[in-house]
Motif scaffolding. Sequence first.
Motif, mmCIF file in Angstrom:
data_model
loop_
_atom_site.group_PDB
_atom_site.id
_atom_site.type_symbol
_atom_site.label_atom_id
_atom_site.label_comp_id
_atom_site.label_asym_id
_atom_site.label_seq_id
_atom_site.Cartn_x
_atom_site.Cartn_y
_atom_site.Cartn_z
ATOM 1 N N ARG A 234 0.850 -1.194 0.000
ATOM 2 C CA ARG A 234 0.000 0.000 0.000
ATOM 3 C C ARG A 234 0.887 1.245 0.000
ATOM 4 N N PRO A 235 0.525 2.273 -0.750
ATOM 5 C CA PRO A 235 1.293 3.514 -0.695
ATOM 6 C C PRO A 235 1.139 4.165 0.681
ATOM 7 N N VAL A 236 2.199 4.739 1.194
ATOM 8 C CA VAL A 236 2.098 5.492 2.443
ATOM 9 C C VAL A 236 2.475 6.946 2.179
ATOM 10 N N LEU A 237 1.819 7.829 2.925
ATOM 11 C CA LEU A 237 2.034 9.263 2.785
ATOM 12 C C LEU A 237 1.952 9.862 4.183
ATOM 13 N N HIS A 238 3.017 10.553 4.589
ATOM 14 C CA HIS A 238 3.089 11.097 5.953
ATOM 15 C C HIS A 238 3.433 12.584 5.924
ATOM 16 N N THR A 239 2.844 13.331 6.848
ATOM 17 C CA THR A 239 3.209 14.734 7.031
ATOM 18 C C THR A 239 3.436 14.984 8.511
ATOM 19 N N THR A 240 4.589 15.562 8.848
ATOM 20 C CA THR A 240 4.956 15.759 10.252
ATOM 21 C C THR A 240 5.663 17.100 10.423
ATOM 22 N N GLY A 241 5.571 17.655 11.623
ATOM 23 C CA GLY A 241 6.332 18.874 11.862
ATOM 24 C C GLY A 241 5.814 19.737 12.993
ATOM 25 N N LEU A 242 6.317 20.967 13.012
ATOM 26 C CA LEU A 242 5.963 21.973 14.010
ATOM 27 C C LEU A 242 5.101 23.014 13.322
ATOM 28 N N VAL A 243 3.938 23.321 13.903
ATOM 29 C CA VAL A 243 3.000 24.227 13.247
ATOM 30 C C VAL A 243 2.402 25.211 14.254
ATOM 31 N N GLY A 244 1.823 26.276 13.721
ATOM 32 C CA GLY A 244 1.167 27.268 14.564
ATOM 33 C C GLY A 244 2.117 28.377 14.992
ATOM 34 N N LYS A 245 1.553 29.452 15.506
ATOM 35 C CA LYS A 245 2.341 30.579 15.969
ATOM 36 C C LYS A 245 3.283 30.140 17.087
ATOM 37 N N GLY A 246 4.566 30.475 16.927
ATOM 38 C CA GLY A 246 5.545 30.062 17.910
ATOM 39 C C GLY A 246 5.803 28.568 17.905
ATOM 40 N N GLU A 247 5.415 27.927 16.809
ATOM 41 C CA GLU A 247 5.538 26.461 16.685
ATOM 42 C C GLU A 247 4.896 25.769 17.891
ATOM 43 N N ARG A 248 3.678 26.204 18.164
ATOM 44 C CA ARG A 248 2.971 25.723 19.350
ATOM 45 C C ARG A 248 2.663 24.230 19.299
ATOM 46 N N TYR A 249 2.338 23.720 18.103
ATOM 47 C CA TYR A 249 1.906 22.323 18.006
ATOM 48 C C TYR A 249 2.961 21.457 17.320
ATOM 49 N N ILE A 250 3.102 20.250 17.824
ATOM 50 C CA ILE A 250 3.859 19.212 17.131
ATOM 51 C C ILE A 250 2.825 18.267 16.539
ATOM 52 N N TRP A 263 -1.054 9.326 -6.933
ATOM 53 C CA TRP A 263 -0.402 10.357 -6.136
ATOM 54 C C TRP A 263 -1.370 11.504 -5.847
ATOM 55 N N SER A 264 -2.076 11.975 -6.857
ATOM 56 C CA SER A 264 -2.947 13.137 -6.687
ATOM 57 C C SER A 264 -4.086 12.855 -5.711
ATOM 58 N N SER A 265 -4.695 11.672 -5.799
ATOM 59 C CA SER A 265 -5.800 11.365 -4.883
ATOM 60 C C SER A 265 -5.294 11.209 -3.456
ATOM 61 N N SER A 266 -4.116 10.639 -3.282
ATOM 62 C CA SER A 266 -3.551 10.449 -1.945
ATOM 63 C C SER A 266 -3.191 11.788 -1.319
ATOM 64 N N VAL A 267 -2.628 12.667 -2.126
ATOM 65 C CA VAL A 267 -2.267 14.000 -1.638
ATOM 66 C C VAL A 267 -3.507 14.767 -1.185
ATOM 67 N N LYS A 268 -4.577 14.669 -1.945
ATOM 68 C CA LYS A 268 -5.823 15.354 -1.570
ATOM 69 C C LYS A 268 -6.355 14.827 -0.242
ATOM 70 N N ARG A 269 -6.296 13.505 -0.072
ATOM 71 C CA ARG A 269 -6.818 12.922 1.165
ATOM 72 C C ARG A 269 -6.027 13.371 2.388
ATOM 73 N N ILE A 270 -4.697 13.317 2.326
ATOM 74 C CA ILE A 270 -3.917 13.662 3.519
ATOM 75 C C ILE A 270 -3.958 15.163 3.791
ATOM 76 N N THR A 271 -4.040 15.967 2.749
ATOM 77 C CA THR A 271 -4.118 17.421 2.959
ATOM 78 C C THR A 271 -5.440 17.803 3.610
ATOM 79 N N SER A 272 -6.520 17.179 3.169
ATOM 80 C CA SER A 272 -7.827 17.430 3.779
ATOM 81 C C SER A 272 -7.842 16.987 5.242
#
Length: 282
Positions: A234-250, A263-272
């Motif tokens: 199965r294809p896997v797609l991950h997004t991780t990082g520090l977000v928000g003002k002052g990098e408040r959220y991990i 690729w396009s359908s997977s990108v739409k799903r994870i972005t949503s």
Amino acid sequence: MIPLAAVPLVVAALATPAQAAEAKPPRVPVGTTAAWVVFDRQAGKIVATKNAHRKYRSASVVKILIAIDYLERRKSVPSADAGLLKIMLRSSDDDAASAFWDRGGKGQIITRTARKLGLSDTTPPPASKPGFWGYTSLSAYDIVRTYRYLLDTAAPKVRDTILGHLRQATPCGTDGFDQTFGIPDALPRPFAVKQGWSGFGTTPPLRCDAKATAAPMSWVAQRATGSGVPDYGRPVLHTTGLVGKGERYIMALLTAQPVGSTWSSSVKRITSLTRDLYRNVS
């Protein structure tokens, strides 16, 4: 100083019925398997979680652990290696990751970092596939723990080098894939991100940068069976990082997409999913 491994990731208290009605968890599309953890640094607790300890194959997210191991085992970094770290972390370069992987003892890198950071769900690739760094297994919980280690425990040179590069992640990976899915497309700046993708082949449907060099032969192009590899096939797609003002959220959001997904359908799903998850906690 208390070791990070001794400090739990506190989970937020249960919401009241009124709060629960206002903040509904994101809806995972049919056929997609998703896991996430969001840690609020200001509140000092997890504010969203689903399948926190489910293991996924890491894809390029493991490059953070490769970088930590490399930097913490050296007093100085040669200029050539500094360049490799930069392109590996900013543009997710596979050849750079493979160079550090081979020099660091392959799976021993994961064993060392998992022990030091207290990562309970992170394990090296199967013994039959020692060169496949992207087949490292990890969880959303462990990824959040890794970012907390960088922010709160790691030496300044390690923290500033790795997070400095992730804050300047490029829109395009060196393999020609667009890595602005998830956090970069869904959320406002500032953010620092490390993305991961696997199972979509070596040639993107549309090159992110026409000036980029040809996609290198890397671990994703190799042929292997899937024994011991999470969600193999199965294809896997991950997004991780520090977000928000002052990098408040991990934030760590990991997904295994339906078999045969584009690729396009997977990108739409994870972005949503990313957008809905952030709205749910911010």
